[in-house]
Design a protein around this motif. Structure first.
Motif, PDB file in Angstrom:
ATOM      1  N   LEU A 307      20.039 -70.119  26.706  1.00  0.00           N
ATOM      2  CA  LEU A 307      18.699 -70.035  26.136  1.00  0.00           C
ATOM      3  C   LEU A 307      17.734 -69.414  27.133  1.00  0.00           C
ATOM      4  CD1 LEU A 307      16.696 -70.627  23.878  1.00  0.00           C
ATOM      5  CD2 LEU A 307      16.391 -72.928  24.837  1.00  0.00           C
ATOM      6  N   VAL A 308      17.763 -69.912  28.355  1.00  0.00           N
ATOM      7  CA  VAL A 308      16.897 -69.356  29.402  1.00  0.00           C
ATOM      8  C   VAL A 308      17.303 -67.913  29.695  1.00  0.00           C
ATOM      9  CG1 VAL A 308      16.136 -69.596  31.787  1.00  0.00           C
ATOM     10  CG2 VAL A 308      16.500 -71.634  30.391  1.00  0.00           C
ATOM     11  N   LEU A 309      18.606 -67.642  29.653  1.00  0.00           N
ATOM     12  CA  LEU A 309      19.089 -66.285  29.875  1.00  0.00           C
ATOM     13  C   LEU A 309      18.507 -65.329  28.830  1.00  0.00           C
ATOM     14  CD1 LEU A 309      20.916 -64.294  31.374  1.00  0.00           C
ATOM     15  CD2 LEU A 309      22.795 -65.001  29.863  1.00  0.00           C
ATOM     16  N   GLY A 310      18.416 -65.789  27.585  1.00  0.00           N
ATOM     17  CA  GLY A 310      17.829 -64.964  26.534  1.00  0.00           C
ATOM     18  C   GLY A 310      16.381 -64.625  26.823  1.00  0.00           C
ATOM     19  N   VAL A 311      15.626 -65.610  27.335  1.00  0.00           N
ATOM     20  CA  VAL A 311      14.221 -65.374  27.677  1.00  0.00           C
ATOM     21  C   VAL A 311      14.123 -64.356  28.812  1.00  0.00           C
ATOM     22  CG1 VAL A 311      12.110 -66.426  28.582  1.00  0.00           C
ATOM     23  CG2 VAL A 311      13.506 -67.653  26.895  1.00  0.00           C
ATOM     24  N   VAL A 312      14.966 -64.528  29.831  1.00  0.00           N
ATOM     25  CA  VAL A 312      14.960 -63.602  30.971  1.00  0.00           C
ATOM     26  C   VAL A 312      15.316 -62.193  30.517  1.00  0.00           C
ATOM     27  CG1 VAL A 312      16.096 -63.024  33.156  1.00  0.00           C
ATOM     28  CG2 VAL A 312      15.445 -65.388  32.661  1.00  0.00           C
ATOM     29  N   MET A 313      16.296 -62.075  29.625  1.00  0.00           N
ATOM     30  CA  MET A 313      16.696 -60.753  29.149  1.00  0.00           C
ATOM     31  C   MET A 313      15.600 -60.109  28.293  1.00  0.00           C
ATOM     32  SD  MET A 313      19.626 -59.654  30.255  1.00  0.00           S
ATOM     33  CE  MET A 313      18.930 -60.223  31.822  1.00  0.00           C
ATOM     34  N   ALA A 314      14.890 -60.922  27.521  1.00  0.00           N
ATOM     35  CA  ALA A 314      13.787 -60.381  26.719  1.00  0.00           C
ATOM     36  C   ALA A 314      12.707 -59.804  27.630  1.00  0.00           C
ATOM     37  CB  ALA A 314      13.206 -61.469  25.824  1.00  0.00           C
ATOM     38  N   LEU A 315      12.392 -60.518  28.724  1.00  0.00           N
ATOM     39  CA  LEU A 315      11.398 -60.024  29.673  1.00  0.00           C
ATOM     40  C   LEU A 315      11.904 -58.778  30.399  1.00  0.00           C
ATOM     41  CD1 LEU A 315      10.181 -63.426  31.163  1.00  0.00           C
ATOM     42  CD2 LEU A 315       8.989 -61.963  29.522  1.00  0.00           C
ATOM     43  N   THR A 316      13.178 -58.774  30.743  1.00  0.00           N
ATOM     44  CA  THR A 316      13.763 -57.598  31.398  1.00  0.00           C
ATOM     45  C   THR A 316      13.721 -56.388  30.474  1.00  0.00           C
ATOM     46  OG1 THR A 316      15.281 -59.049  32.615  1.00  0.00           O
ATOM     47  CG2 THR A 316      15.842 -56.708  32.541  1.00  0.00           C
ATOM     48  N   GLY A 317      13.973 -56.631  29.202  1.00  0.00           N
ATOM     49  CA  GLY A 317      13.997 -55.539  28.244  1.00  0.00           C
ATOM     50  C   GLY A 317      12.662 -54.847  28.068  1.00  0.00           C
ATOM     51  N   THR A 318      11.559 -55.531  28.387  1.00  0.00           N
ATOM     52  CA  THR A 318      10.243 -54.915  28.199  1.00  0.00           C
ATOM     53  C   THR A 318      10.064 -53.659  29.045  1.00  0.00           C
ATOM     54  OG1 THR A 318       9.259 -56.342  29.895  1.00  0.00           O
ATOM     55  CG2 THR A 318       9.157 -57.106  27.606  1.00  0.00           C
ATOM     56  N   ALA A 319      10.897 -53.483  30.069  1.00  0.00           N
ATOM     57  CA  ALA A 319      10.773 -52.301  30.931  1.00  0.00           C
ATOM     58  C   ALA A 319      11.686 -51.162  30.507  1.00  0.00           C
ATOM     59  CB  ALA A 319      11.076 -52.687  32.385  1.00  0.00           C
ATOM     60  N   ILE A 320      12.658 -51.432  29.640  1.00  0.00           N
ATOM     61  CA  ILE A 320      13.673 -50.415  29.333  1.00  0.00           C
ATOM     62  C   ILE A 320      13.085 -49.250  28.538  1.00  0.00           C
ATOM     63  CG2 ILE A 320      15.817 -49.984  28.100  1.00  0.00           C
ATOM     64  CD1 ILE A 320      16.721 -52.784  28.813  1.00  0.00           C
ATOM     65  N   ALA A 321      12.443 -49.541  27.418  1.00  0.00           N
ATOM     66  CA  ALA A 321      11.870 -48.469  26.602  1.00  0.00           C
ATOM     67  C   ALA A 321      10.806 -47.677  27.359  1.00  0.00           C
ATOM     68  CB  ALA A 321      11.311 -49.032  25.298  1.00  0.00           C
ATOM     69  N   PRO A 322       9.901 -48.323  28.123  1.00  0.00           N
ATOM     70  CA  PRO A 322       8.936 -47.539  28.898  1.00  0.00           C
ATOM     71  C   PRO A 322       9.589 -46.579  29.890  1.00  0.00           C
ATOM     72  CG  PRO A 322       8.156 -49.788  28.709  1.00  0.00           C
ATOM     73  CD  PRO A 322       9.552 -49.765  28.138  1.00  0.00           C
ATOM     74  N   VAL A 323      10.697 -46.990  30.505  1.00  0.00           N
ATOM     75  CA  VAL A 323      11.401 -46.089  31.427  1.00  0.00           C
ATOM     76  C   VAL A 323      11.909 -44.865  30.677  1.00  0.00           C
ATOM     77  CG1 VAL A 323      13.548 -45.838  32.743  1.00  0.00           C
ATOM     78  CG2 VAL A 323      12.027 -47.751  33.204  1.00  0.00           C
ATOM     79  N   LEU A 324      12.425 -45.082  29.466  1.00  0.00           N
ATOM     80  CA  LEU A 324      12.883 -43.945  28.664  1.00  0.00           C
ATOM     81  C   LEU A 324      11.721 -43.035  28.281  1.00  0.00           C
ATOM     82  CD1 LEU A 324      15.526 -45.603  26.305  1.00  0.00           C
ATOM     83  CD2 LEU A 324      15.953 -43.877  28.063  1.00  0.00           C
ATOM     84  N   VAL A 325      10.591 -43.645  27.915  1.00  0.00           N
ATOM     85  CA  VAL A 325       9.420 -42.844  27.535  1.00  0.00           C
ATOM     86  C   VAL A 325       8.989 -41.958  28.699  1.00  0.00           C
ATOM     87  CG1 VAL A 325       6.976 -42.947  26.929  1.00  0.00           C
ATOM     88  CG2 VAL A 325       8.600 -44.457  25.790  1.00  0.00           C
ATOM     89  N   LEU A 326       8.866 -42.539  29.891  1.00  0.00           N
ATOM     90  CA  LEU A 326       8.457 -41.763  31.056  1.00  0.00           C
ATOM     91  C   LEU A 326       9.480 -40.687  31.391  1.00  0.00           C
ATOM     92  CD1 LEU A 326       6.971 -44.457  33.467  1.00  0.00           C
ATOM     93  CD2 LEU A 326       5.778 -42.921  31.917  1.00  0.00           C
ATOM     94  N   SER A 327      10.755 -40.992  31.190  1.00  0.00           N
ATOM     95  CA  SER A 327      11.808 -40.011  31.472  1.00  0.00           C
ATOM     96  C   SER A 327      11.735 -38.847  30.490  1.00  0.00           C
ATOM     97  CB  SER A 327      13.185 -40.679  31.406  1.00  0.00           C
ATOM     98  OG  SER A 327      13.300 -41.709  32.369  1.00  0.00           O
TER      99      SER A 327
END
Length: 438
Positions: A307-327
């Protein structure tokens, strides 16, 4: 000096002439890329009764998709209206042929493997095609970033919903139905996008057509690809280790929910990023996003439960799409080609290659040393990627006047009268000094 115009809202972006119809068609086709993984795997396993063969077929499909830059170059040279229907029909035909083989009781692995490879090789570059259209539909760097944010977030949601749809179709009438629906989505989306008025108006400059190296010859572009490759390599540790940890916790189904949280976080991050007006240099933004990823991947090792892992992954995921946008935006600037799709296709190809290698290495490592060390290794790779960004800052900050957002008589794509952008979204839609804000 005229007052700076605010970036368009997401609703305003979709209200631009030609935007909603093109975006809907592209999204319909891209939904197929969210369903194809599970449906292809299950059809081949059902036919051959072998996960080894099914995995090999999936691998050949992935290898086939590496033709993306070549397909984008064809679309840029001969036009999306000509190329997308051919690619969509070819890929859909290969998927239908696999379904027919299964229906006819063919158990030979070779046919499925070859057809899977052909389906990947012919897969239409719908994401790159839509990004090429965004670059000429919207105007102004902030509005373009917002359009890319919307596009990337939607893509993340489609890849989250796709497996759920495939699973529902499998439960309804088996994997053949799921594969058939995938083929229909792919073909329908390709034809609908090719038929949109925005695609009819889309052209790219002739001067790029005969350069074999394409964007790879541009200073800074290989470095940009290196950053994307390294980032995806580090993130490639996530899926396998999460699945392994879920199995270890005797709750294999939870892996799907954790990965869905990652995708949802990425989608929300992309939408939020598109609404921000950041004054920091693009390279500085990349470093900040990579730090978020590094902290999340490393922190996942010490999470007490799934459950906590899911929360951590959700927060980590917030950076993935922005990195693609900047790329994507940096690739457009470096290649200096308004409305071309080849540059951003190279970004996707580098990301896919890094992820594939990350999957393979992580799978080998998990079997031998457990799930924690590969995750820490992934965090180390992401930390090293920050160093690459710092060394090659020019790959992100080289151009303060990106041509991909210029509109006027020298634009690479002039929309016909019925699709002309309103004045408020054309020449005046830029920051106060006419330069990029990021």
């Amino acid at each position: 000096m005229s007052r700076p115009q605010r970036a368009l809202t997401y609703r305003a972006v979709l209200s631009l002439p030609g935007a909603l119809r093109s975006f809907t068609a592209a999204s319909l086709g891209r939904l197929a890329y969210g369903t194809i993984g599970l449906s292809l795997l299950l059809v081949v396993h059902q036919a051959t009764h072998s996960f080894a063969v099914a995995g090999t077929a999936s691998g050949f499909y992935a290898l086939g998709t590496l033709t993306g830059p070549a397909k984008s170059r064809l679309a840029d040279r001969y036009g999306q209206r000509r190329i997308l229907p051919v690619l969509g029909a070819g890929s859909a035909a290969a998927l239908v042929a696999m379904a027919v083989l299964d229906r006819d009781g063919d158990r030979s692995p070779a046919g499925y493997i070859v057809l899977a490879g052909l389906a990947g090789a012919a897969g239409p570059v719908l994401g790159a095609a839509m990004r090429a259209l965004w670059a000429v539909i919207v105007s102004g760097p902030d509005s373009l970033r917002r359009a890319y944010g919307l596009d990337t977030a939607t893509e993340e949601m489609l890849f989250t919903l796709g497996p759920l749809l495939a699973g529902a179709l499998v439960a309804l009438n088996g994997p053949v139905l799921a594969l058939a629906v995938t083929a229909v989505l792919l073909l329908t989306g390709s034809l609908a996008l090719a038929a949109s008025p925005a695609v009819a108006a889309h052209t790219v400059p002739d001067r790029r057509r005969h350069r074999l190296a394409g964007p790879l010859r541009r200073p800074g572009f290989p470095a940009l690809l290196g950053v994307v490759l390294a980032t995806s390599l580090g993130l490639g540790a996530i899926d396998v280790t999460i699945a392994a940890r879920a199995v270890q916790d005797r709750n294999a189904a939870a892996a799907g929910y954790v990965l869905a949280a990652l995708g949802l976080g990425s989608a929300l991050g992309g939408l939020l990023w598109g609404k921000l007006r950041l004054r920091a240099r693009t390279s500085t933004q990349m470093i900040g996003l990579l730090l978020v990823m590094t902290a999340g991947v490393a922190g996942s090792v010490i999470t007490p439960d799934l459950l906590v892992l899911g929360v951590v992954m959700a927060l980590t995921g917030t950076a993935i799409a922005p990195v693609l946008v900047l790329s994507y935006l940096s690739a457009d600037r470096l290649y200096d080609q308004t409305g071309g799709s080849e540059a951003t296709t190279w970004i996707n190809t580098a990301a896919n290659a890094g992820t594939a290698v990350g999957y393979g290495l992580t799978g080998l490592a998990v079997d031998r040393i457990g799930s924690a060390p590969p995750m820490l290794a992934g965090a180390a790779v992401l930390l090293g990627t920050i160093v690459i960004v710092m060394v090659f800052r020019h790959a992100y900050d080289q151009d303060d006047n990106p041509t991909v957002v210029r509109r006027g008589t020298d634009s690479a794509c002039q929309l016909p009268a019925g699709l002309a952008a309103p004045a408020a979204t054309a020449e005046t839609m830029r920051s106060s000094d006419g330069s990029s804000r990021y």
